[in-house]
Design a protein around this motif. Structure first.
Motif, PDB file in Angstrom:
ATOM      1  N   VAL A 253      42.460   8.673   6.207  1.00  0.00           N
ATOM      2  CA  VAL A 253      42.154   7.348   5.655  1.00  0.00           C
ATOM      3  C   VAL A 253      41.026   6.732   6.483  1.00  0.00           C
ATOM      4  CG1 VAL A 253      43.062   5.031   5.187  1.00  0.00           C
ATOM      5  CG2 VAL A 253      44.528   7.039   4.857  1.00  0.00           C
ATOM      6  N   PRO A 254      39.992   6.182   5.862  1.00  0.00           N
ATOM      7  CA  PRO A 254      38.887   5.582   6.628  1.00  0.00           C
ATOM      8  C   PRO A 254      39.367   4.412   7.471  1.00  0.00           C
ATOM      9  CG  PRO A 254      38.267   5.899   4.324  1.00  0.00           C
ATOM     10  CD  PRO A 254      39.740   6.149   4.407  1.00  0.00           C
ATOM     11  N   VAL A 255      38.787   4.256   8.658  1.00  0.00           N
ATOM     12  CA  VAL A 255      39.219   3.182   9.553  1.00  0.00           C
ATOM     13  C   VAL A 255      38.968   1.816   8.934  1.00  0.00           C
ATOM     14  CG1 VAL A 255      37.012   3.080  10.789  1.00  0.00           C
ATOM     15  CG2 VAL A 255      39.114   2.326  11.927  1.00  0.00           C
ATOM     16  N   GLU A 256      37.889   1.682   8.135  1.00  0.00           N
ATOM     17  CA  GLU A 256      37.621   0.383   7.539  1.00  0.00           C
ATOM     18  C   GLU A 256      38.714  -0.013   6.552  1.00  0.00           C
ATOM     19  OE1 GLU A 256      34.867   3.409   5.425  1.00  0.00           O
ATOM     20  OE2 GLU A 256      35.644   3.010   7.444  1.00  0.00           O
ATOM     21  N   ALA A 257      39.328   0.981   5.886  1.00  0.00           N
ATOM     22  CA  ALA A 257      40.420   0.684   4.968  1.00  0.00           C
ATOM     23  C   ALA A 257      41.655   0.219   5.735  1.00  0.00           C
ATOM     24  CB  ALA A 257      40.753   1.916   4.128  1.00  0.00           C
TER      25      ALA A 257
ATOM     26  N   ARG B 298      42.117  10.179  15.970  1.00  0.00           N
ATOM     27  CA  ARG B 298      40.958  10.835  15.365  1.00  0.00           C
ATOM     28  C   ARG B 298      40.238  11.726  16.371  1.00  0.00           C
ATOM     29  NH1 ARG B 298      39.812  13.455  11.517  1.00  0.00           N
ATOM     30  NH2 ARG B 298      37.664  13.508  10.794  1.00  0.00           N
ATOM     31  N   GLN B 299      40.154  11.272  17.619  1.00  0.00           N
ATOM     32  CA  GLN B 299      39.538  12.098  18.651  1.00  0.00           C
ATOM     33  C   GLN B 299      40.327  13.374  18.870  1.00  0.00           C
ATOM     34  OE1 GLN B 299      36.301  10.754  18.793  1.00  0.00           O
ATOM     35  NE2 GLN B 299      36.512  11.649  20.820  1.00  0.00           N
ATOM     36  N   ALA B 300      41.661  13.246  18.850  1.00  0.00           N
ATOM     37  CA  ALA B 300      42.494  14.440  19.013  1.00  0.00           C
ATOM     38  C   ALA B 300      42.284  15.408  17.858  1.00  0.00           C
ATOM     39  CB  ALA B 300      43.970  14.036  19.115  1.00  0.00           C
ATOM     40  N   VAL B 301      42.204  14.870  16.633  1.00  0.00           N
ATOM     41  CA  VAL B 301      41.987  15.716  15.460  1.00  0.00           C
ATOM     42  C   VAL B 301      40.615  16.373  15.522  1.00  0.00           C
ATOM     43  CG1 VAL B 301      41.704  15.697  12.949  1.00  0.00           C
ATOM     44  CG2 VAL B 301      43.572  14.404  14.012  1.00  0.00           C
ATOM     45  N   LEU B 302      39.590  15.570  15.876  1.00  0.00           N
ATOM     46  CA  LEU B 302      38.240  16.124  15.963  1.00  0.00           C
ATOM     47  C   LEU B 302      38.148  17.195  17.041  1.00  0.00           C
ATOM     48  CD1 LEU B 302      36.038  12.914  15.556  1.00  0.00           C
ATOM     49  CD2 LEU B 302      36.302  14.794  13.929  1.00  0.00           C
ATOM     50  N   GLY B 303      38.864  16.963  18.156  1.00  0.00           N
ATOM     51  CA  GLY B 303      38.870  17.965  19.217  1.00  0.00           C
ATOM     52  C   GLY B 303      39.457  19.277  18.744  1.00  0.00           C
ATOM     53  N   GLU B 304      40.531  19.184  17.976  1.00  0.00           N
ATOM     54  CA  GLU B 304      41.157  20.391  17.445  1.00  0.00           C
ATOM     55  C   GLU B 304      40.249  21.060  16.411  1.00  0.00           C
ATOM     56  OE1 GLU B 304      45.302  21.736  15.173  1.00  0.00           O
ATOM     57  OE2 GLU B 304      45.155  19.794  16.175  1.00  0.00           O
TER      58      GLU B 304
ATOM     59  N   GLN C   1      51.120   3.423  16.008  1.00  0.00           N
ATOM     60  CA  GLN C   1      51.538   4.724  15.486  1.00  0.00           C
ATOM     61  C   GLN C   1      51.183   4.881  14.010  1.00  0.00           C
ATOM     62  OE1 GLN C   1      55.709   4.540  16.511  1.00  0.00           O
ATOM     63  NE2 GLN C   1      55.407   5.563  18.492  1.00  0.00           N
ATOM     64  N   SER C   2      51.323   3.789  13.256  1.00  0.00           N
ATOM     65  CA  SER C   2      50.957   3.831  11.848  1.00  0.00           C
ATOM     66  C   SER C   2      49.462   4.089  11.683  1.00  0.00           C
ATOM     67  CB  SER C   2      51.340   2.514  11.167  1.00  0.00           C
ATOM     68  OG  SER C   2      50.898   2.482   9.833  1.00  0.00           O
ATOM     69  N   ALA C   3      48.644   3.432  12.504  1.00  0.00           N
ATOM     70  CA  ALA C   3      47.197   3.651  12.434  1.00  0.00           C
ATOM     71  C   ALA C   3      46.854   5.102  12.763  1.00  0.00           C
ATOM     72  CB  ALA C   3      46.486   2.708  13.405  1.00  0.00           C
ATOM     73  N   ALA C   4      47.574   5.698  13.721  1.00  0.00           N
ATOM     74  CA  ALA C   4      47.341   7.098  14.070  1.00  0.00           C
ATOM     75  C   ALA C   4      47.664   8.016  12.896  1.00  0.00           C
ATOM     76  CB  ALA C   4      48.176   7.476  15.291  1.00  0.00           C
ATOM     77  N   LYS C   5      48.730   7.690  12.161  1.00  0.00           N
ATOM     78  CA  LYS C   5      49.077   8.505  10.994  1.00  0.00           C
ATOM     79  C   LYS C   5      48.003   8.411   9.921  1.00  0.00           C
ATOM     80  CE  LYS C   5      54.115   8.334  11.509  1.00  0.00           C
ATOM     81  NZ  LYS C   5      55.392   7.875  10.888  1.00  0.00           N
ATOM     82  N   ARG C   6      47.466   7.201   9.729  1.00  0.00           N
ATOM     83  CA  ARG C   6      46.407   7.063   8.727  1.00  0.00           C
ATOM     84  C   ARG C   6      45.185   7.887   9.133  1.00  0.00           C
ATOM     85  NH1 ARG C   6      50.346   4.610   7.693  1.00  0.00           N
ATOM     86  NH2 ARG C   6      50.779   6.751   7.073  1.00  0.00           N
TER      87      ARG C   6
END
Length: 417
Positions: free
Chosen positions: A97-101, A155-161, A87-92
């Protein structure tokens, strides 16, 4: 290292099991991890203090707790234990926030925990150090998979929106619907104007290769085109592209009356880069308009592109000012029909008409025309003489050259797409 065949002995440094050391040092250790994140992962230094010492610290403590449990049992954490981290990763991801970070943060945290524990190891603890190191690597593997999965699901959900919002706005702009209302519903800002591109995209050589899927080759071509366009353009591009062409709306910071030649030069450069990277020919018609006038600009850009193609202009970006003569000559009407009639007899002799076209295209140079057509210069002279006899217009003579050029453009328009 084990009490029996199925239960591993928890690793211990200097006689104290590591999971107990981690649990006892949890508050201090979590603070050290946060300090290290701020120092080594720049994006965490930009977070509000309340978020860093609140949500992020809780996630760090949960991660340390999960690792402590793994040290005690020898088993990696299950999905329920990793839910908070997912859930924390989803918030980032939602925060951008970049995935590499995000991934790096967990590795930095694991390194800090291991370093703080290693100071307690003695010369007799080598076997336990090895066991603890293996567990750290296993824990990071599970953690990385969980974090990346959570991040990209969000991120996929955000990109879809985001894609839905762009598509809705593009449709409204092109159809002349409620543009302002659509932008407001999706939370989008409208620029002062759009630079409208109507694109004709050539086929990539891979699309015709035996054994290569033309669909895959076309998709790879489009992906390169979109990436290159986004890379050279400021703001969010609205586009609808297929394998052979499409439409792109480029946001511009000024109103249409103040779009400069430099703006168009930059856009022409972007199209040139797209051609180079994708390895295909691209001819683009361009126009500018405020949001409400986009439908008319789309029609104009499409017509400009067609005129450029019909008048055999090389690939590139064209505005109305670049094809004014051809554009006007190609307007339907009795004048155009009569003008086209001047060279229409040559349609019965395609080799003569093609030679006239090439001669005009080559700047009235017989030598360049011969090279382009792969014939002897004398053949060019003969064909141009025959064309003059049939039409009564000598394209090699100054007074007739402009008239023949106009007549060929009118012929193309009358019989073109």
């Amino acid at each position: 290292m084990s009490h029996d065949a199925g239960t591993p002995t928890p690793p211990a440094f200097d006689g104290v099991v590591l999971h107990q050391r981690l649990s006892d040092a949890l508050p201090v250790l979590a603070g050290r991890v946060l300090d290290r994140l701020v120092d080594h992962v720049p994006v965490y230094d930009t977070m509000p203090g309340e978020q860093l010492r609140g949500e992020i610290q809780r996630v760090v403590e949960q991660g340390i707790g999960s690792f402590a449990a793994m040290l005690r049992t020898g088993r990696p954490p299950d999905e329920s234990q990793l839910l908070a981290l997912r859930q924390s990763a989803a918030k980032r991801a939602e925060e951008g926030v970049p995935v590499e970070a995000v991934v790096r943060a967990y590795h930095v945290g694991a390194q800090e925990c291991l370093q703080q524990m290693l100071v307690h190891a003695t010369e007799d603890d080598l076997e336990h150090v090895q066991a603890a190191t293996v567990l750290v690597l296993q824990f990071l593997e599970r953690m990385t998979v969980t974090v990346v999965a959570g991040f990209f699901a969000e991120r996929q959900a955000v990109l879809g929106e985001e894609q839905s919002a762009r598509q809705a706005l593009l449709t409204a702009l092109v159809e002349g619907a409620d543009v302002a209302g659509t932008a407001a519903r999706w939370g989008l800002d409208l620029p002062p104007c759009y630079l409208v591109l109507d694109l004709a995209i050539g086929a990539h050589p891979d699309e015709a290769l035996d054994g290569v899927s033309p669909v895959i080759a076309a998709k790879r071509k489009l992906r390169r085109l979109r990436v290159e366009l986004d890379r050279h353009v400021d703001g969010t591009v609205l586009s609808a592209l297929s394998g052979d062409g499409g439409l792109a709306l480029i946001p511009c910071r000024t109103d249409p009356d103040h779009v400069t030649g430099q703006d168009w030069t930059r856009l022409a450069g972007a199209v040139a880069h797209m051609r180079k990277v994708a390895g295909v020919d691209i001819t683009a018609g361009a126009a500018s308009a405020v949001a409400e006038d986009v439908p008319a600009a789309v029609a104009l850009a499409q017509e400009v592109r067609r005129v450029a193609a019909a008048s055999e202009r090389p690939p590139g970006l064209y505005r109305l000012s670049d094809v004014l003569l051809e554009y006007q000559l190609m307007r339907p009407g009795p004048a155009r029909d009569e003008l086209a009639g001047l060279v229409r007899p040559l349609t019965a002799r395609p080799e003569l008409l093609d030679t006239v076209r090439a001669y005009l295209r080559c700047g009235l140079s017989r030598r360049r025309t011969a090279q382009e057509l792969c014939v002897h210069p004398n053949t060019v002279d003969y064909r141009l003489r025959r064309a003059a006899e049939i039409t009564g217009l000598d394209v090699t003579a100054g007074p007739d050259a402009l008239r023949v050029r106009a007549a060929v453009s009118a012929l193309d328009a009358a019989g073109g797409p």
